[in-house]
Design an enzyme around this catalytic site. Structure first.
Site, short mmCIF file in Angstrom:
data_model
loop_
_atom_site.label_atom_id
_atom_site.label_comp_id
_atom_site.label_asym_id
_atom_site.label_seq_id
_atom_site.Cartn_x
_atom_site.Cartn_y
_atom_site.Cartn_z
N SER A 258 38.67 42.66 31.54
CA SER A 258 37.57 42.78 32.68
C SER A 258 35.92 43.51 31.94
O SER A 258 36.30 44.03 31.76
CB SER A 258 37.51 43.81 33.92
OG SER A 258 36.42 43.70 34.12
N TYR B 101 42.73 50.78 37.68
CA TYR B 101 42.29 49.52 36.79
C TYR B 101 41.62 49.70 35.54
O TYR B 101 41.10 48.71 34.12
CB TYR B 101 41.49 48.38 38.02
CG TYR B 101 41.39 46.81 37.69
CD1 TYR B 101 42.22 46.31 38.05
CD2 TYR B 101 40.13 46.67 36.94
CE1 TYR B 101 41.97 44.69 37.11
CE2 TYR B 101 39.30 45.72 36.91
CZ TYR B 101 40.50 44.80 37.17
OH TYR B 101 40.70 42.85 36.89
N ALA B 102 39.75 50.28 35.55
CA ALA B 102 39.13 50.57 34.83
C ALA B 102 39.78 51.24 33.36
O ALA B 102 39.48 50.48 32.15
CB ALA B 102 38.15 51.20 34.52
#
Lengths: 147, 161
Positions: free
Chosen positions: B45, B62-63
């Site tokens: 992402s 998530y990051a």
């Protein structure tokens, strides 16, 4: 002028006859990639997510694609790839109908959201497992002799 | 040994004989060669490269996980290269998928968010599909350890009104 002689360039983006496994492919970006690969000539695309019904539904749609090869198929292999056991089950299911895999697209992912103060340890670990740890173990299970 | 146990054992043996050659084959290396390498593609992402979500809808794990996946792929690229497997990442920006919708809403909805991207739109299914097909094809045969950003240039700069 030899540089101008590109051999078989018209098929440079073809996936003719290739076998692909795509995790998180019953919807969203994974499903889009499955459709793309089938329409680029792939012969088998394994569809996997946690929900068996969603995998079946996705395969039904993919197998109706008019532009895929007539013999090509999307195959439903539901598994929870956020756990190592689930990944092993996926490899076992896939192994039943192919002796090799050309393309492994590790796509399953997701997140919860919360401000710093409310981010719990359990949720943090779950997100790391799903988006990072599972990538490594998917790869390991597909290259390891002793899977 | 009872007859039924013996039958069960025979059945088991037959099952093992049938399934073993498949089970023990390393699926990705089975047919891979220098000329025709297998591919590992990981969906990362842009949130693993630049800023993901902070504040009330923060996505800290998530990051970090996506950043980790991008670097993991570099490790895989060099370790698995000699086994004829190429490893790459795709880093999508915002696509209007089910999972992204809560975040797209947070940033003012599809239309408003699209205007902040240099190319004036969010990602479409075919953008991702085409990138995956490219990396999997002969056309992507010399790309290894790379992270391909698919976000209309948003990672370079966003347009503010």
């Amino acid at each position: 002028m030899a540089a101008a002689n590109l051999l078989d360039f018209q098929s440079i983006f073809s996936l003719e006859g290739k076998v692909a496994v795509i995790t998180g492919s019953s919807k969203g970006l994974g499903l889009a990639a499955a459709s793309g690969m089938l329409q680029a000539g792939a012969s088998k695309v394994y569809i996997t997510s946690r929900t068996p019904g969603a995998c079946e539904e996705a395969c039904a749609v993919l197998n109706q694609l008019p532009t895929k090869r007539p013999v090509a198929s999307a195959i439903s292999v539901p598994a929870d790839t956020s756990t190592v056991e689930g990944i092993q089950r996926l490899v076992d299911s896939v192994s039943k109908t192919t002796d090799h895999v050309d393309i492994l697209l590790v796509n399953a992912g997701g997140t919860q959201s919360a401000p710093i103060e409310k981010t719990e340890e359990k949720e943090f670990s779950e997100v790391l497992d799903l988006n990072l740890k599972s990538v490594f173990y998917c790869v390991q299970k597909y290259v390891n002799q002793s899977t | 040994m009872s007859k039924s146990t013996l039958t069960n054992l025979r059945k088991k043996k037959k099952h093992i004989k049938l399934s073993m050659p498949f089970r023990f084959l390393p699926l990705l290396t089975a047919r891979a060669s220098v000329q025709d390498a297998s591919r590992i593609i990981v969906t990362a992402s842009v949130g693993g490269i630049g800023l993901a979500n902070i504040g009330e809808q923060g996505t800290f794990a998530y990051a970090a996980a996506k950043a980790g996946a991008i670097h993991l792929v570099k490790q895989l690229a060099v370790d698995l290269g000699p086994r004829h497997i190429l490893s790459n990442c795709i880093a999508p920006g915002f696509f209007a998928t089910e999972g992204s919708m809560p975040f797209i809403e947070k940033y003012g909805g599809e239309e408003a968010l699209a205007k902040t991207y240099p190319n004036g739109r969010l990602g479409k299914s075919e953008d991702f599909a085409a990138t995956a097909v490219f990396l999997a094809s002969r056309g992507g045969a010399h790309i290894n350890g790379h992270c391909l950003v698919v976000d209309g240039g948003g990672i370079v700069g966003r347009i503010s009104e």
